[in-house]
Design a protein around this motif. Structure first.
Motif, short mmCIF file in Angstrom:
data_model
loop_
_atom_site.label_atom_id
_atom_site.label_comp_id
_atom_site.label_asym_id
_atom_site.label_seq_id
_atom_site.Cartn_x
_atom_site.Cartn_y
_atom_site.Cartn_z
N LEU A 1 0.83 -1.21 0.00
CA LEU A 1 0.00 0.00 0.00
C LEU A 1 0.86 1.26 0.00
N TYR A 2 1.99 1.21 0.69
CA TYR A 2 2.91 2.35 0.69
C TYR A 2 3.42 2.62 -0.72
N THR A 3 3.78 1.55 -1.43
CA THR A 3 4.27 1.68 -2.81
C THR A 3 3.22 2.30 -3.71
N LEU A 4 1.98 1.86 -3.58
CA LEU A 4 0.92 2.37 -4.45
C LEU A 4 0.54 3.81 -4.11
N LYS A 5 0.60 4.17 -2.83
CA LYS A 5 0.30 5.54 -2.44
C LYS A 5 1.32 6.51 -3.01
N LEU B 1 -7.34 -4.44 -3.36
CA LEU B 1 -7.08 -3.00 -3.27
C LEU B 1 -8.37 -2.24 -2.95
N LEU B 2 -9.48 -2.68 -3.53
CA LEU B 2 -10.77 -2.04 -3.22
C LEU B 2 -11.08 -2.17 -1.73
N ASP B 3 -10.82 -3.34 -1.19
CA ASP B 3 -11.05 -3.56 0.24
C ASP B 3 -10.17 -2.65 1.09
N ASP B 4 -9.01 -2.28 0.55
CA ASP B 4 -8.06 -1.45 1.30
C ASP B 4 -8.16 0.03 0.94
N GLY B 5 -9.26 0.42 0.29
CA GLY B 5 -9.53 1.85 0.12
C GLY B 5 -9.27 2.42 -1.26
N LEU B 6 -9.07 1.58 -2.26
CA LEU B 6 -8.86 2.09 -3.62
C LEU B 6 -10.11 2.83 -4.10
N THR C 1 -6.59 5.60 -7.11
CA THR C 1 -5.63 6.04 -6.10
C THR C 1 -6.02 5.47 -4.75
N LEU C 2 -5.03 5.34 -3.88
CA LEU C 2 -5.26 4.94 -2.49
C LEU C 2 -5.17 6.15 -1.56
N ASN C 3 -4.83 7.31 -2.13
CA ASN C 3 -4.73 8.52 -1.32
C ASN C 3 -6.11 9.12 -1.09
N LYS C 4 -6.39 9.47 0.14
CA LYS C 4 -7.71 10.00 0.48
C LYS C 4 -7.88 11.44 0.01
#
Length: 232
Positions: free
Chosen positions: A20-24, A60-65, A81-84
């Motif tokens: 998740l850090y990498t994708l953010k 990823l959807l489960d983790d906020g994508l 994006t995973l950034n809010k």
């Protein structure tokens, strides 16, 4: 416990924080980018080789994508994006592979103006240059062209009260394009040429004069002339 055995966490769960850090850090990405990212994660042994793109996407959807979408000339452009927090510049910059911020958007990013900052202009270079023969242009044709309303691009849409406008540059070989805070943007001298030659995207000529009057000490007339020559 399951049938007397302890269930092991899958690789994704074990390495979720790093993934998740990498994708953010990547900010916004397309569905094709997700495929490439999955391949990279497999090479780094952060996920199982058997993990499919669809299952990865669901995790990823489960983790906020989240997905953000605009439509340009009837084509949907979806970026994930995973950034809010939504960063409009990062989002728009992800829309064009070789794009650069132009017009007043470049000046706004540099903190030189805040003129119509709800309009975000991004340009892309044409693959091949369209050449014009000035000998074929008559005064009559020029007069006729200027009696009509100026043409504006149809490549635009709105998102969260921002107006996204995608322009096309006539293969200028990136003359006057600079790097700034991770973005490719037009220099102040190139912006001057862009705005004067696309005055229809400003409110009025008086607004343009006012904004550049405050920036006149930063303009280089020789560089402006050089850019005009390169633009041909």
């Amino acid at each position: 416990l399951y049938q007397g055995k302890i269930l092991r966490e899958d690789y994704y769960t074990q390495n979720k924080e790093q993934i998740l850090y990498t994708l953010k850090k990547k900010g916004f990405f397309s569905i094709n980018d997700i495929t490439s990212i999955l391949d990279e994660l497999k090479e780094e042994n952060l996920v199982s080789n058997s993990l499919t793109q669809n299952d990865f996407y669901l995790k990823l959807l489960d983790d906020g994508l989240v997905a953000h979408t605009i439509t340009i000339r009837d084509i949907e452009k979806i970026r994930y994006t995973l950034n809010k927090e939504f960063n409009i510049y990062d989002f728009v910059y992800s829309l064009e592979k070789n794009g650069f911020f132009s017009m007043f958007t470049s000046l706004n990013i540099q903190g030189l103006t805040n003129f119509r900052d709800n309009f975000i202009f991004i340009s892309k270079e044409r693959m091949k240059r369209v050449n014009f023969n000035s000998k074929d242009i008559t005064q009559e044709a020029i007069d006729k062209a200027f009696t009509n309303k100026p043409r504006r691009t149809k490549a635009h849409d709105t998102i969260y009260n921002y107006n996204i406008v995608i322009l096309e540059s006539n293969n200028t070989q990136e003359i006057g394009i600079i790097k700034y805070k991770g973005y490719k943007i037009s220099s102040i001298n190139r912006v001057f040429v862009e705005i004067i030659s696309n005055i229809q995207y400003s409110k009025t000529p008086d607004d343009v004069i006012y904004e550049f009057k405050n920036l006149k000490d930063k303009l280089d007339i020789n560089e402006i002339f050089n850019i005009i020559e390169k633009f041909d």
